[in-house]
Design an enzyme around this catalytic site. Structure first.
Site, PDB file in Angstrom:
ATOM      1  N   ASP A   1      -6.043   0.064 -10.523  1.00 14.66           N
ATOM      2  CA  ASP A   1      -5.249   0.451 -11.684  1.00 14.66           C
ATOM      3  C   ASP A   1      -6.137   0.747 -12.889  1.00 14.66           C
ATOM      4  O   ASP A   1      -5.969   1.770 -13.566  1.00 14.66           O
ATOM      5  CB  ASP A   1      -4.227  -0.642 -12.012  1.00 14.66           C
ATOM      6  CG  ASP A   1      -4.833  -2.038 -11.951  1.00 14.66           C
ATOM      7  OD1 ASP A   1      -6.063  -2.144 -11.819  1.00 14.66           O
ATOM      8  OD2 ASP A   1      -4.077  -3.019 -12.047  1.00 14.66           O
TER       9      ASP A   1
ATOM     10  N   ASP B   1       4.142  -0.788   3.056  1.00 17.45           N
ATOM     11  CA  ASP B   1       2.831  -0.589   3.674  1.00 17.45           C
ATOM     12  C   ASP B   1       2.651  -1.431   4.922  1.00 17.45           C
ATOM     13  O   ASP B   1       1.671  -1.260   5.640  1.00 17.45           O
ATOM     14  CB  ASP B   1       1.721  -0.903   2.664  1.00 17.45           C
ATOM     15  CG  ASP B   1       0.564   0.061   2.764  1.00 17.45           C
ATOM     16  OD1 ASP B   1       0.791   1.215   3.177  1.00 17.45           O
ATOM     17  OD2 ASP B   1      -0.565  -0.323   2.434  1.00 17.45           O
TER      18      ASP B   1
END
EC number: 2.4.1.-
Length: 1170
Positions: free
Chosen positions: A873, A441
């Site tokens: 998550d 990223d």
């Protein structure tokens, strides 16, 4: 420019894949799949500065040999003009199988870039790293060039990377030139002798293809038509843009079959008439089962191991007893007020009421703990043993895509990430079914070259692991094992092989660790060269004029002498962390379908791998596009980009995500997780969560980094309800569950004890039947049949991606080898070869990772990883459970994965702060469990509610930690007198807590020390990070102040001097202030209370003992925190003493000023306490 057959792609330094259609609103290039036009291969050139530009007219003239004049109006049109030469006797298309193989070799050696308002380029990489690439699957692998003058194409190569030379004179020739030579007489250009074999199929083995019947009208089968599918076409389904033939309709409704690989079985009455047996009979559209399924003895892949009743029944009974005692105690406390200190009594009662609620929310989900076991032998027997439907014994296991995420090579060392990649590539799973995607990223060249080095070293490491059954398959961890490495090794050459691999790994580490300096030196050298050239051109143009200083942006250069398209070391426009193009590089191309065994003494492989499969799984580097003005959504956005790109390139029906510092410790972990997905009822499992295990933690686990109470108690207990929560890493997902579809046969739960006492519900037969027929369902649609025309609104405008969804759903089904298996697939369906990569596929992958792709779609809202929380998550797992999916907790005998955890106190507090802040965000969002659907069980709802509420306990916990000190300062206590009733309640509550802890230790397998460390850090985190999280969460909700966190630094893994050096480093943070103040105030209060009691005329020892007991209880919990402040040798920063002393004195004096002692309290006769 491009051959008519599409197989002989001639290219110079780079090729450009340009989109042919543009939207009229914003000029955005549409995805190739979205408009139906496949990307066209055109060409570009690299300038001396390393940038890519389209060929100019002069360049094209010189390349094509044109000397005529061209008008300016036609010049621009000519740049993107695509000529297709019709097939003639002199121009015949290349064989499709050979063409596909040649194109795959081109794709695997090209770096693809593109994104918003830019074309997609494919830059051919002559070299990826400074060292030589030896494995034939690797990008930039060594290969010969064609010897024909004017041709720079690569010579044909086999699966080992060796040149394929059709003549005995070993004249090097590429596929295009060989075809031309055959047409012009069949003579070798080198020795002039005729070729013995004049067909490409004889020179290069043709790739096996599926035995599908051809579509009507003689139309060629497209890439998507060669894939499996299970959904019947509908009028609204996106159609192939040929205009003449609906390929989707033919694919989904054809009566052709290829054994049991077809999605539709013959009816029961057709099984005996040739429909079964893998012969490929006609389809009746029924759902009967072949006879061979019912004749085999059926064995389950998994077993549920219940906790012994001798442990679980007393455990549940104690919970009920403690619940009743708590209720009676709180009622007694409310009735019996302390009139002398109402404020003290009021604060204590409010805190105790909250603690009781918090304990209840934490304890209720623990009523149904379970253990599970898998049977890998049964998995191998069902999926990898020769059967009538799979005579060759090819693996019938579904494909698996592994996601590894990293963002900053400064905080996440490339060596750690490289070791994680190596452990994945060496895992014990069918090589052709495994793909690994690395998400960078940060777009850093350092990560890119580190991955390339890892791919190169895998050439030796992976076969070595397979040959000698190495565990663990992370080289850093393996070579640092403290046990005897030669134990239980039977091969005579193991010692020699290990020493050679160890030497190669040491060199590999040197190369990885020197990459930053190597990249910097290379970039400086190229930059100096460009400055000299620019100055020379400036002087030539300026002549006698004054020459100004040349300013050229300092670029970061790749090993082949071109600009890195990602983030530069010195950021520049379009080359910064938040502003760079999308990048995809296939580091290791997909392996062949059949095993490829090594040879002894082969060049590049000094070890004997003659009995070892040397193939490597596909490895892909991905860096999504980032542009200013677009919200990148941190890790969740990166994971969603991987979901889309992997769906286009490999489309594994299952996805496993790992953090860059979590490696595969058990090489069979993937198989263990697949046992649950492929077992009966596995089609309703959304994900399999593995426990997190950590290395490099101090032996005493001072800050509860192992977190075993959560992973071995709470998660096992949740496994008995609907399954554990998703914790961010080490999780095996079903792809269609991430896509937001509902599970088959989903139920609604209305009872509050449905996990322990399930209730049978009557369901209409027609409803069940419709659910069985329907492959993909979403709760957002009321139609029984899914309307495919709505898919672009949910998933974007990529037809590649949309067409891959039903394929992933079918391939993820368990085997229908038992009457009880619902929604299954026939054996042998996944033994077919997978498609080769082509340029249009990778170009489509570039399109789906662009920054604009998610606009006006449901990615991050209902599809993929969910946005809006720093703990994406937990929210993602909650959404799956809310749709009715189940999850499973897979605890293996040998740890599945291992990672690192921050052992430094400050880093640990910041980690807990991030988790707690995410929980507060969840509580104030629509993901609050109070708003859950009826598909979620009551106890699962309680567990998720506790996830959002637990940080608020910090408010009451801090107040309660100050109560003992306030009691000692004031000479009062929370009760008027320590009578028998109060002490009895206190004793029973304490004893039941201890007995529950013992029973939890019994059925979970944790130790008493781990349980106590967890209790200690619960108070440390509750009085520091949790309080800050509540304040930050409230600021975000009320004032809209966004919260940002930095990455937790990972250990580089090569610190040999002191493994626990970080443990003793004291880094000041404001989170330390509350615990320090609590400790100092309680210590001062003990001294004050003890002095007052000794020198008072009427000592009240009972109140002193009560206050001192609770103060020591607080201090005992804060002991690890105090020890962490001491550092290695008791060196505490001066600022700690200054702040704590000032705050403690201030609070003490403030209390004395508010409530001064009575004047008749004499201390020592003449001394009066102020």
């Amino acid at each position: 420019m491009a051959s008519s057959g599409g197989g002989g792609l001639r290219h110079s330094n780079s090729s450009r894949l340009s989109r042919m259609s543009y939207s009229g609103e914003d000029g955005r290039a549409q995805a190739p799949g979205g408009g139906g036009d496949r990307p066209m291969v055109t060409f570009a050139r690299r300038t001396h500065s390393g940038r890519y530009v389209s060929y100019s007219r002069d360049d094209l003239d010189s390349e094509l040999g044109n000397s005529g004049d061209m008008s300016p109006e036609s010049g621009q049109e000519f740049l993107n003009y695509h000529v297709t030469i019709p097939a003639t006797p002199d121009n015949q298309p290349m064989d499709p199988a050979i063409s596909a193989r040649v194109e795959e070799q081109y794709v695997s050696n090209s770096l693809f870039t593109g994104g918003f308002n830019s074309v997609t380029r494919a830059h051919l990489m002559d070299k990826v790293i400074e060292s030589e690439a030896s494995h034939p699957q690797m990008a930039g692998a060594k290969g010969s060039s064609c010897a024909i003058n004017g041709c720079d194409a690569k010579v044909m190569s086999d699966e080992r990377g060796d040149d394929i030379l059709p003549c005995e004179c070993d004249f090097k020739i590429c596929a295009d030139c060989f075809a031309d030579a055959v047409k012009n007489g069949g003579a070798c250009p080198g020795c002039k002798d005729p070729y013995k074999a004049t067909e490409l199929d004889d020179v290069v083995g043709a790739r096996p293809t599926l035995s599908l019947p051809p579509p009507p009208g003689g139309l060629p089968a497209s890439r998507m038509e060669r894939r499996l599918s299970i959904m019947r076409s509908q009028k609204a389904m996106t159609r192939s843009q040929t205009g003449d033939w609906d390929h989707n309709r033919w694919l989904f409704e054809t009566k052709g079959t290829y054994g049991y690989g077809n999605a539709i079985w013959p009816k029961e009455n057709e099984v005996d008439n040739g429909g079964g047996g893998g012969g490929g009979g006609g389809l009746g559209g029924g759902d009967g089962q072949p006879a061979e399924f019912t004749s085999k003895p059926w064995r389950p892949l998994t077993r549920k191991l219940k906790i012994p009743a001798g442990v679980l029944s007393p455990y549940r009974l104690l919970i009920l007893i403690r619940m009743a005692v708590l209720g009676l105690f709180l009622a007694w406390r409310i009735k019996h007020k302390n009139e002398d200190a109402m404020w003290l009594w009021g604060m204590s009662v409010v805190c105790e009421l909250w603690f009781g609620l918090s304990w209840l929310l934490d304890q209720l989900p623990k009523l149904c703990p379970v253990n599970r076991a898998t049977d890998l032998a049964v998995l191998k027997d069902k999926f990898e043993t020769p059967t009538p439907s799979n005579p060759n014994g090819r693996s019938d296991l579904p494909g698996l895509d592994i996601f590894v995420s990293t963002a900053d090579p400064e905080k996440e060392p490339p060596l750690v990430t490289a070791n994680t990649i190596l452990s994945i590539l060496a895992a014990d799973y069918p090589v052709e079914k495994l793909s690994c995607y690395v998400s960078d990223d940060g777009g850093a060249l350092l990560t890119f070259e580190a991955m390339a080095e890892a791919a190169s070293f895998a050439n030796m490491w992976v076969p070595f692991c397979r040959k000698h059954d190495i565990e663990p398959r992370n080289p850093e961890s393996y070579f640092n094992l403290k046990r005897d490495p030669y134990k239980n090794k039977v091969r005579s050459d193991f010692v020699k092989d290990r020493r050679r691999v160890k030497r190669e790994y040491d060199e590999f580490k040197v190369r990885i660790n020197s990459l930053p300096d190597s990249i910097r030196r290379r970039s400086d050298a190229y930059h100096a060269r460009e400055e000299i050239k620019a100055m020379k051109r400036q002087r030539e143009a300026a002549l006698d004029d004054v020459v100004e200083a040349v300013k050229i942006p300092k670029a970061t250069w790749m090993a082949d002498g071109t600009h890195w398209p990602g983030t530069w070391i010195q950021p520049s426009a379009e080359h910064a962390r938040g502003d760079h193009a999308g990048i995809i590089q296939v580091m290791l191309k997909p392996p062949s379908d059949d095993p490829l065994y090594g040879t002894s003494g082969e060049e590049g492989r000094p070890l004997d791998f003659t009995e070892v499969d040397i193939r490597l799984p596909m490895l892909v580097y991905v860096s999504r596009e980032k542009r200013p003005g677009y919200d990148h959504n941190k890790k969740a956005g990166a994971m969603n980009a991987l979901v889309r790109s992997s769906a286009v390139m490999s489309n594994g029906p299952f996805i496993l995500n790992l953090d860059c510092d979590h490696y595969v410790y058990n090489s069979q972990a993937f198989r263990e997780g697949m046992c649950f997905m492929m077992d009966r009822g596995g089609d309703r499992i959304g994900y399999v969560q593995f426990p997190q295990r950590f290395e490099g933690i101090d032996p005493s686990d001072r800050y509860a980094n192992h977190n075993t109470v959560f992973f071995d108690v709470n998660m096992r207990a949740l496994d008995g309800i609907m399954g554990p929560v998703y914790v961010g890493t080490g999780c095996l997902f079903r792809r269609i569950a991430l896509y937001g579809f509902d599970p088959p046969r989903s139920k609604e739960h209305s009872g509050c004890c449905s996990c322990c006492f399930p209730q049978r519900r009557k369901v209409k037969t027609s409803t069940v039947a419709s659910e069985e027929r329907q492959a993909l369902r979403m709760a957002d649609f009321d139609d029984e049949e899914m309307n495919m025309s709505q898919f672009p609104k949910k998933f974007g405008n990529s037809n590649f991606l949309i067409n891959s969804i039903p394929i992933a759903e079918f391939q993820g089904r368990p085997l229908a080898d038992h009457p009880g298996v619902k929604n299954g697939r026939p054996p042998g369906a996944l033994t077919v070869p997978r498609d080769l990569l082509d340029a249009s596929t990778v170009a489509e992958a570039i399109s789906v990772i662009s920054c604009w792709y998610e606009d006006k779609t449901e990615w991050g809202q209902r599809v993929g990883w969910i946005y809006g929380s720093v703990t994406e998550d937990v929210v993602t797992g909650y959404r799956m459970h809310n749709r009715g999916w189940k999850s499973v907790y897979c605890v293996t005998k040998r740890d599945a994965f291992r990672g690192t955890a921050p052992i430094n106190l400050t880093d640990r507090l910041h980690q807990v702060l991030r988790w707690a802040t995410g929980s507060v965000e969840i509580f104030f969002s629509r993901n609050n469990a109070l708003l859950a659907s009826r598909k979620m069980k009551f106890l699962q709802r309680i567990a998720y509610l506790n996830v959002g509420i637990y940080p608020f306990t910090s408010i009451f916990l801090i107040v309660y930690c100050f109560l003992p000190a306030l009691s000692l300062f004031s000479g009062q206590f929370i009760v008027r007198t320590l009578n028998v009733t109060f002490l009895t309640y206190l004793l029973v509550i304490t004893l039941t807590m201890c007995m529950l802890a013992v029973l939890e230790i019994k059925w979970s397998g944790i130790s008493l020390e781990e349980w106590w460390r967890n209790e200690q850090f619960w108070l440390i985190g509750g009085t520091s990070a949790h309080l800050a999280a509540v304040l930050q969460g409230l600021l975000k909700v009320i004032a809209g102040i966004e919260i940002s966190f930095t990455l937790t630094s990972k250990s580089g893994g090569d610190e040999a001097d002191d493994e626990f050096a970080d443990l003793y480093i004291v880094k000041w943070t404001s989170l330390m202030i509350p615990p320090i103040v609590i400790m100092m105030v309680n210590l001062i209060a003990i001294a004050v209370g003890f002095s007052r009691t000794i020198y008072s005329e009427i000592p009240q020892w009972s109140k002193l003992l009560g206050g001192v007991f609770f103060s020591f209880w607080v201090l005992a919990h804060l002991y690890p925190f105090a020890k962490g402040l001491m550092g290695r040798r008791g060196r505490t920063p001066t600022i700690v003493f200054v702040w704590s002393g000032l705050l403690a004195i201030t609070i003490s004096l403030l209390w004395v000023a508010i409530n001064p002692p009575s004047q008749n309290s004499q201390i020592g006769g003449s001394f009066t306490f102020p």
